[in-house]
Design a protein around this motif. Structure first.
Motif, short mmCIF file in Angstrom:
data_model
loop_
_atom_site.label_atom_id
_atom_site.label_comp_id
_atom_site.label_asym_id
_atom_site.label_seq_id
_atom_site.Cartn_x
_atom_site.Cartn_y
_atom_site.Cartn_z
N GLY A 1 44.03 63.39 42.08
CA GLY A 1 45.45 63.07 41.36
C GLY A 1 45.55 61.61 41.26
N ASP A 2 46.65 61.23 40.65
CA ASP A 2 47.09 59.96 40.19
C ASP A 2 46.85 58.86 41.31
OD1 ASP A 2 47.41 60.60 37.55
OD2 ASP A 2 49.72 60.52 37.95
N LEU A 3 46.26 57.68 41.16
CA LEU A 3 45.94 56.68 41.98
C LEU A 3 46.81 55.28 41.61
CD1 LEU A 3 42.16 56.42 43.06
CD2 LEU A 3 44.10 57.31 44.51
N THR A 4 47.49 54.60 42.44
CA THR A 4 48.13 53.52 42.11
C THR A 4 47.25 52.11 42.50
OG1 THR A 4 50.35 54.31 42.05
CG2 THR A 4 50.13 51.93 42.28
N VAL A 5 47.05 51.48 41.51
CA VAL A 5 46.52 50.09 41.95
C VAL A 5 47.33 48.98 41.60
CG1 VAL A 5 44.06 51.17 41.62
CG2 VAL A 5 45.15 50.07 39.83
N ARG A 6 47.20 48.00 42.40
CA ARG A 6 47.93 46.84 42.20
C ARG A 6 46.93 45.66 41.54
NH1 ARG A 6 52.47 45.36 46.33
NH2 ARG A 6 53.36 47.38 45.11
N ILE A 7 47.19 45.07 40.48
CA ILE A 7 46.31 44.14 39.95
C ILE A 7 46.80 42.81 40.16
CG2 ILE A 7 44.94 43.66 37.91
CD1 ILE A 7 45.31 46.50 37.21
N TYR A 8 46.02 41.76 40.72
CA TYR A 8 46.55 40.34 40.32
C TYR A 8 45.46 39.57 39.80
CZ TYR A 8 48.65 42.24 45.13
OH TYR A 8 49.15 42.82 46.02
N ARG A 9 46.12 38.66 39.16
CA ARG A 9 45.29 37.36 38.61
C ARG A 9 45.75 36.13 39.21
NH1 ARG A 9 42.61 38.40 34.10
NH2 ARG A 9 42.74 36.21 33.51
N PRO A 10 44.58 35.37 39.36
CA PRO A 10 44.92 34.22 40.22
C PRO A 10 45.60 32.92 39.55
CG PRO A 10 42.83 34.05 39.30
CD PRO A 10 43.01 35.53 38.95
N ASN A 11 46.43 32.26 40.30
CA ASN A 11 47.23 31.20 39.65
C ASN A 11 46.19 30.00 39.63
OD1 ASN A 11 49.45 29.70 39.02
ND2 ASN A 11 50.02 29.26 41.01
N ALA A 12 45.49 30.13 38.40
CA ALA A 12 44.45 29.03 38.23
C ALA A 12 44.03 28.93 36.63
CB ALA A 12 43.06 29.41 38.91
N PRO A 13 43.69 27.89 36.11
CA PRO A 13 43.43 27.99 34.84
C PRO A 13 42.37 29.02 34.17
CG PRO A 13 42.90 25.52 35.88
CD PRO A 13 43.26 26.79 36.97
N ASP A 14 42.53 29.47 33.03
CA ASP A 14 41.73 30.81 32.36
C ASP A 14 40.74 29.99 31.90
OD1 ASP A 14 40.87 32.72 31.29
OD2 ASP A 14 42.62 33.20 30.17
N ASP A 15 39.39 30.02 32.64
CA ASP A 15 38.22 29.49 32.24
C ASP A 15 37.13 30.46 31.93
OD1 ASP A 15 39.05 26.66 32.60
OD2 ASP A 15 38.57 26.97 35.01
N GLY A 16 37.88 31.72 31.57
CA GLY A 16 36.92 32.61 31.16
C GLY A 16 36.77 33.83 32.33
N PRO A 17 35.82 34.78 32.17
CA PRO A 17 35.52 35.76 33.01
C PRO A 17 35.55 35.39 34.34
CG PRO A 17 34.44 36.33 31.02
CD PRO A 17 34.87 34.82 30.77
N MET A 18 35.83 36.15 35.35
CA MET A 18 35.99 35.77 36.83
C MET A 18 35.45 36.93 37.65
SD MET A 18 40.06 35.70 37.53
CE MET A 18 40.41 34.80 36.00
N PRO A 19 35.09 36.86 38.88
CA PRO A 19 34.71 37.81 39.72
C PRO A 19 35.94 38.93 39.84
CG PRO A 19 34.14 35.93 40.82
CD PRO A 19 34.96 35.56 39.70
N THR A 20 35.74 40.14 40.13
CA THR A 20 36.73 41.04 40.32
C THR A 20 36.54 41.82 41.74
OG1 THR A 20 36.96 41.70 37.89
CG2 THR A 20 37.65 43.36 39.58
N LEU A 21 37.52 41.89 42.61
CA LEU A 21 37.37 42.43 44.07
C LEU A 21 38.19 43.60 44.11
CD1 LEU A 21 36.84 42.19 47.00
CD2 LEU A 21 38.63 40.70 47.26
N VAL A 22 37.77 44.92 44.12
CA VAL A 22 38.35 46.02 44.53
C VAL A 22 38.63 46.17 45.80
CG1 VAL A 22 38.37 48.56 44.29
CG2 VAL A 22 37.27 47.18 42.71
N TYR A 23 40.06 46.14 46.30
CA TYR A 23 40.14 45.74 47.88
C TYR A 23 40.95 47.12 48.41
CZ TYR A 23 41.26 43.50 52.13
OH TYR A 23 41.40 43.24 53.50
N ALA A 24 40.47 47.45 49.55
CA ALA A 24 41.03 48.61 50.46
C ALA A 24 41.87 48.14 51.60
CB ALA A 24 39.77 49.79 50.72
N HIS A 25 43.06 48.23 51.72
CA HIS A 25 43.73 47.83 52.97
C HIS A 25 43.49 48.76 54.10
CE1 HIS A 25 46.35 51.36 53.15
NE2 HIS A 25 46.50 51.44 51.76
#
Length: 316
Positions: free
Chosen positions: A59-83
């Motif tokens: 069924g539907d899943l909710t994800v919460r997406i965070y973008r860092p408080n940093a200058p936008d210097d292009g593509p960055m790593p993406t971490l999929v996190y499980a609590h």
């Protein structure tokens, strides 16, 4: 070994205050834990944070997406996190502070996953399939998220570390998505309750053995299933081909030995592994921001992950 001084000063209160979850039904334990949660009135700033609904296997899943408080210097790593939370409790809110911190320290997009929790929302392998599905979704949408397609990682703490490790195995076995690394914080990696660390720290050090056994009973009630590598990655016959891994271990943790055994098994299989060992820590200490040790551990773990992403291999 000695406890961290700050933890030593509060361990009796921590241990005495840990609810007897093993005497409760899953939803009851979840309500008790949730009732103790106090949101931070001044959360760490990030550039952007928001929830999104994606399609999951149950069924539907909710994800919460965070973008860092940093200058936008292009593509960055993406971490999929499980609590963490023994596959039974905790949620996006309980780990909001940790995910904000990781986003900023790693300069990464963090995708936190609200997977199905045992037993009422779903038992094994439901949560693992949810985290894998979220990882597939993140890979498919990584450019939109602002991520680098070559820098997809999975991570998690405790039961979430189990789910991250399993998602990495699934990705290898199923041929996609490609992984740049794993971040496993004191993971629940095997259902062996008679290791030396269980015997030494299974009582009096927070998260006691009865609770840890109960978590497995809720998520994987059939004991025969607990040797499946998608339940207990330590039982996998073949760990080769997995991505470089950072493993965080706490010295006063019943799960110390299984986490160490998994790190060693990965290394024997040719996987690059960085171990971050904190002798004075207890299980769950990296979600206790009042501890100086927590800050040091987060910094060291994130530095190891950053080195992994930059070099393509963890330090030996």
């Amino acid at each position: 070994m000695s406890l961290d001084p700050q933890i030593a000063g509060m361990i009796e209160a921590l241990d005495a205050g840990f609810p007897p979850v093993h005497t409760m039904a899953g939803p009851e334990a979840r309500a008790v834990i949730r009732g103790r949660f106090t949101p931070n009135p001044n959360p760490e700033p990030v550039a952007d944070v928001g929830d999104r609904t994606i399609t999951g296997p149950g069924g539907d899943l909710t994800v919460r997406i965070y973008r860092p408080n940093a200058p936008d210097d292009g593509p960055m790593p993406t971490l999929v996190y499980a609590h963490g939370g023994g596959w039974v409790f905790c949620d996006l809110d309980s780990h909001d502070g940790l995910c904000r911190d990781f986003a900023n320290r790693l300069t990464a997009v963090v995708v936190s996953v609200h997977y199905r929790r045992a037993p009422d929302e779903g038992r094994w392998p439901g949560a693992a399939e949810d985290v894998y599905a979220a990882t597939v979704w993140a890979a498919a949408n990584i450019t939109e998220l602002g991520g680098d397609p070559d820098q997809l990682l999975v991570g998690g703490d405790s039961a979430g570390g189990n789910l991250a490790a399993v998602a990495a195995l699934m990705a290898r076995d199923r041929g996609a998505p490609g992984m740049a690394g794993q971040l496993l914080l004191y993971p629940m990696i095997a259902a062996d309750f008679d290791t030396p660390s269980y015997r030494q720290f299974g009582r009096g050090y927070y998260n006691p053995r009865p609770a840890l056994q109960w978590y497995w009973d809720q998520y994987v009630p059939d004991v025969a299933d607990r040797t499946h590598p998608y339940a207990s990655p330590l039982h996998a016959d073949d760990l080769s081909g997995l991505s470089p891994t950072v493993v965080v271990l706490a010295g006063h943790d019943p799960l110390h030995d299984e986490g160490l055994a998994y790190a060693d098994a990965l290394q024997r299989a040719g996987v690059a592994v960085t171990q971050c060992f904190f002798e004075g820590g207890v299980h769950g200490f990296m979600t206790m921001p009042m501890l100086d040790l927590c800050g040091r551990a987060r910094a060291q773990a994130c530095a190891a992950v950053s080195e992994l992403v930059v070099s393509g291999a963890a330090s030996p």
